[in-house]
Scaffold this motif. Structure first.
Motif, mmCIF file in Angstrom:
data_model
loop_
_atom_site.group_PDB
_atom_site.id
_atom_site.type_symbol
_atom_site.label_atom_id
_atom_site.label_comp_id
_atom_site.label_asym_id
_atom_site.label_seq_id
_atom_site.Cartn_x
_atom_site.Cartn_y
_atom_site.Cartn_z
ATOM 1 N N LEU A 139 0.792 -1.184 -0.054
ATOM 2 C CA LEU A 139 -0.026 0.086 -0.099
ATOM 3 C C LEU A 139 0.946 1.292 -0.025
ATOM 4 N N TYR A 140 0.640 2.211 -0.970
ATOM 5 C CA TYR A 140 1.251 3.400 -0.715
ATOM 6 C C TYR A 140 0.486 4.594 -0.843
ATOM 7 N N GLY A 141 0.994 5.742 -0.516
ATOM 8 C CA GLY A 141 0.406 6.860 -0.424
ATOM 9 C C GLY A 141 0.116 7.635 -1.825
ATOM 10 N N GLY A 142 -0.447 6.948 -2.454
ATOM 11 C CA GLY A 142 -0.862 7.513 -3.951
ATOM 12 C C GLY A 142 -0.962 8.901 -4.144
ATOM 13 N N HIS A 143 -1.621 9.697 -3.521
ATOM 14 C CA HIS A 143 -1.998 11.182 -3.743
ATOM 15 C C HIS A 143 -0.436 11.812 -3.469
ATOM 16 N N ILE A 144 0.160 11.605 -2.641
ATOM 17 C CA ILE A 144 1.444 12.462 -2.451
ATOM 18 C C ILE A 144 2.401 11.798 -3.379
ATOM 19 N N LEU A 145 2.488 10.472 -3.805
ATOM 20 C CA LEU A 145 3.438 9.871 -4.370
ATOM 21 C C LEU A 145 3.303 10.620 -5.724
ATOM 22 N N LEU A 146 2.063 10.800 -6.448
ATOM 23 C CA LEU A 146 1.742 11.383 -7.643
ATOM 24 C C LEU A 146 2.110 12.593 -7.761
ATOM 25 N N GLN A 147 2.032 13.173 -6.643
ATOM 26 C CA GLN A 147 2.407 14.787 -6.555
ATOM 27 C C GLN A 147 4.025 14.965 -6.782
ATOM 28 N N GLN A 148 4.712 13.968 -6.066
ATOM 29 C CA GLN A 148 6.260 13.990 -6.391
ATOM 30 C C GLN A 148 6.510 13.566 -7.683
ATOM 31 N N ALA A 169 3.105 6.091 17.435
ATOM 32 C CA ALA A 169 3.748 5.011 17.054
ATOM 33 C C ALA A 169 4.149 4.726 15.938
ATOM 34 N N VAL A 170 3.261 5.389 14.870
ATOM 35 C CA VAL A 170 3.436 5.328 13.390
ATOM 36 C C VAL A 170 4.957 5.874 13.075
ATOM 37 N N GLN A 171 4.996 7.487 13.815
ATOM 38 C CA GLN A 171 6.300 7.964 13.653
ATOM 39 C C GLN A 171 7.556 7.436 13.938
ATOM 40 N N GLN A 172 7.401 6.588 14.972
ATOM 41 C CA GLN A 172 8.531 6.080 15.557
ATOM 42 C C GLN A 172 8.662 4.819 14.737
ATOM 43 N N TYR A 173 7.872 4.076 14.229
ATOM 44 C CA TYR A 173 7.985 2.972 13.305
ATOM 45 C C TYR A 173 8.529 3.634 11.971
ATOM 46 N N ALA A 174 8.102 5.004 11.430
ATOM 47 C CA ALA A 174 8.610 5.382 10.378
ATOM 48 C C ALA A 174 10.282 5.733 10.417
ATOM 49 N N LYS A 175 10.452 5.895 11.776
ATOM 50 C CA LYS A 175 11.869 6.387 12.018
ATOM 51 C C LYS A 175 12.778 5.068 12.021
ATOM 52 N N ILE A 223 3.035 5.119 4.456
ATOM 53 C CA ILE A 223 3.612 3.759 4.275
ATOM 54 C C ILE A 223 3.584 3.224 5.624
ATOM 55 N N ALA A 224 4.244 3.793 6.630
ATOM 56 C CA ALA A 224 4.568 3.093 7.990
ATOM 57 C C ALA A 224 3.376 2.848 8.725
ATOM 58 N N LYS A 225 2.233 3.682 8.346
ATOM 59 C CA LYS A 225 0.779 3.497 8.921
ATOM 60 C C LYS A 225 0.034 2.106 8.142
ATOM 61 N N ALA A 226 0.180 2.087 7.136
ATOM 62 C CA ALA A 226 -0.326 0.879 6.403
ATOM 63 C C ALA A 226 0.610 -0.486 6.613
ATOM 64 N N GLN A 227 1.883 -0.455 6.957
ATOM 65 C CA GLN A 227 2.526 -1.378 7.248
ATOM 66 C C GLN A 227 2.323 -1.963 8.652
ATOM 67 N N LEU A 228 2.194 -1.029 9.515
ATOM 68 C CA LEU A 228 1.632 -1.477 10.799
ATOM 69 C C LEU A 228 0.207 -1.988 10.949
ATOM 70 N N GLU A 229 -0.580 -1.283 10.221
ATOM 71 C CA GLU A 229 -2.005 -2.040 9.876
ATOM 72 C C GLU A 229 -1.911 -3.463 9.511
ATOM 73 N N GLU A 230 -1.020 -3.949 8.593
ATOM 74 C CA GLU A 230 -0.804 -5.129 8.152
ATOM 75 C C GLU A 230 -0.002 -6.086 9.105
ATOM 76 N N LEU A 231 0.759 -5.420 9.840
ATOM 77 C CA LEU A 231 1.563 -6.181 11.025
ATOM 78 C C LEU A 231 0.475 -6.480 12.165
#
Length: 234
Positions: free
Chosen positions: A14-23, A79-85, A198-206
């Motif tokens: 799962l990706y952040g499609g909106h922001i990714l397309l912006q970039q 928790a999301v921010q720590q996981y992303a870190k 991405i971090a939030k999506a991966q935590l949801e999967e975990l």
């Protein structure tokens, strides 16, 4: 192993499609330049190098993860921010691509040798679709309209080595970015937002994996108790 698999994905994530397309659409022209391919290696040597490289990256990633504390709570921003870190630390130490870097690399490799701008843009669309991303901004249609405008002005198909035509296209892309509120200097911010998504999506999967594992264990324990009780009365 569930965490480590996040770095060597076998399926679509799962990706952040909106922001990714912006970039992606904010800097598409930078990838029009052709890059020099690395020297070719013999089959066995190449496979050996790939294996050793993946093994090294995997061991490095596991080494970081063993030392870090991760809270599997996708609904907790901290928790999301720590996981992303933690994931960023792993990528830096194991020399892994971030998701945005991976897509940029895909764009670079997939568009090598493409002579014209139209095929290039169509290839971008194909990459987006295969990644499961949505063009919520409608940027692709805008970029195609811009290309149509330039080709109409120049009265010929736009080639990537047409410097004058590419300047015109870049000017049109800048107008699109401005209308969408996208600024080049904000790209690091977009990438950071993407990594948090991405971090939030991966935590949801975990979390889902962990809950499924717990349910499976409960069923096994229950079945074990039932079997033992039945054996006692027999």
């Amino acid at each position: 192993m569930a965490l480590a698999s996040r770095f060597f994905p076998k399926s679509k994530q799962l990706y952040g499609g909106h922001i990714l397309l912006q970039q992606e659409h904010a800097i598409p022209v930078r990838f029009f330049a052709k890059e020099v391919a690395p020297p070719a290696l013999k089959g066995d040597e190449m496979l050996k190098n790939i294996f050793l490289d993946v093994k090294k990256k995997f061991e490095t990633a596991m080494g970081v993860l063993r030392k870090e504390k991760i809270t599997i709570d996708p609904d907790d921003p901290a928790a999301v921010q720590q996981y992303a870190k933690v994931m960023k630390t792993v990528r830096e130490k194991a020399d892994l691509f971030s998701e945005s870097q991976r897509i940029q690399y895909t764009i670079q490799t997939r568009t090598q040798g493409i002579p014209d701008a139209r095929t290039y843009l169509l290839t971008l669309k194909e990459i987006r679709i295969r990644r499961g991303l949505t063009d919520d901004l409608g940027a692709e249609a805008m970029m195609m309209d811009a290309l149509e405008k330039v080709e109409k002005e120049t009265k010929k198909p736009l080639l990537r080595n047409d410097k004058k035509g590419m300047v015109l296209l870049m000017e049109e892309f800048d107008k699109i970015n401005k209308n969408l509120g996208i600024q080049r200097e904000d790209l690091p911010k977009y990438e950071e937002q993407l990594e948090l998504k991405i971090a939030k999506a991966q935590l949801e999967e975990l979390k889902k994996d962990a809950l499924e594992a717990m349910e499976t264990q409960k069923k096994r324990i229950h079945e074990g108790h039932y079997t033992a009780s039945r054996a006692f009365f027999i």
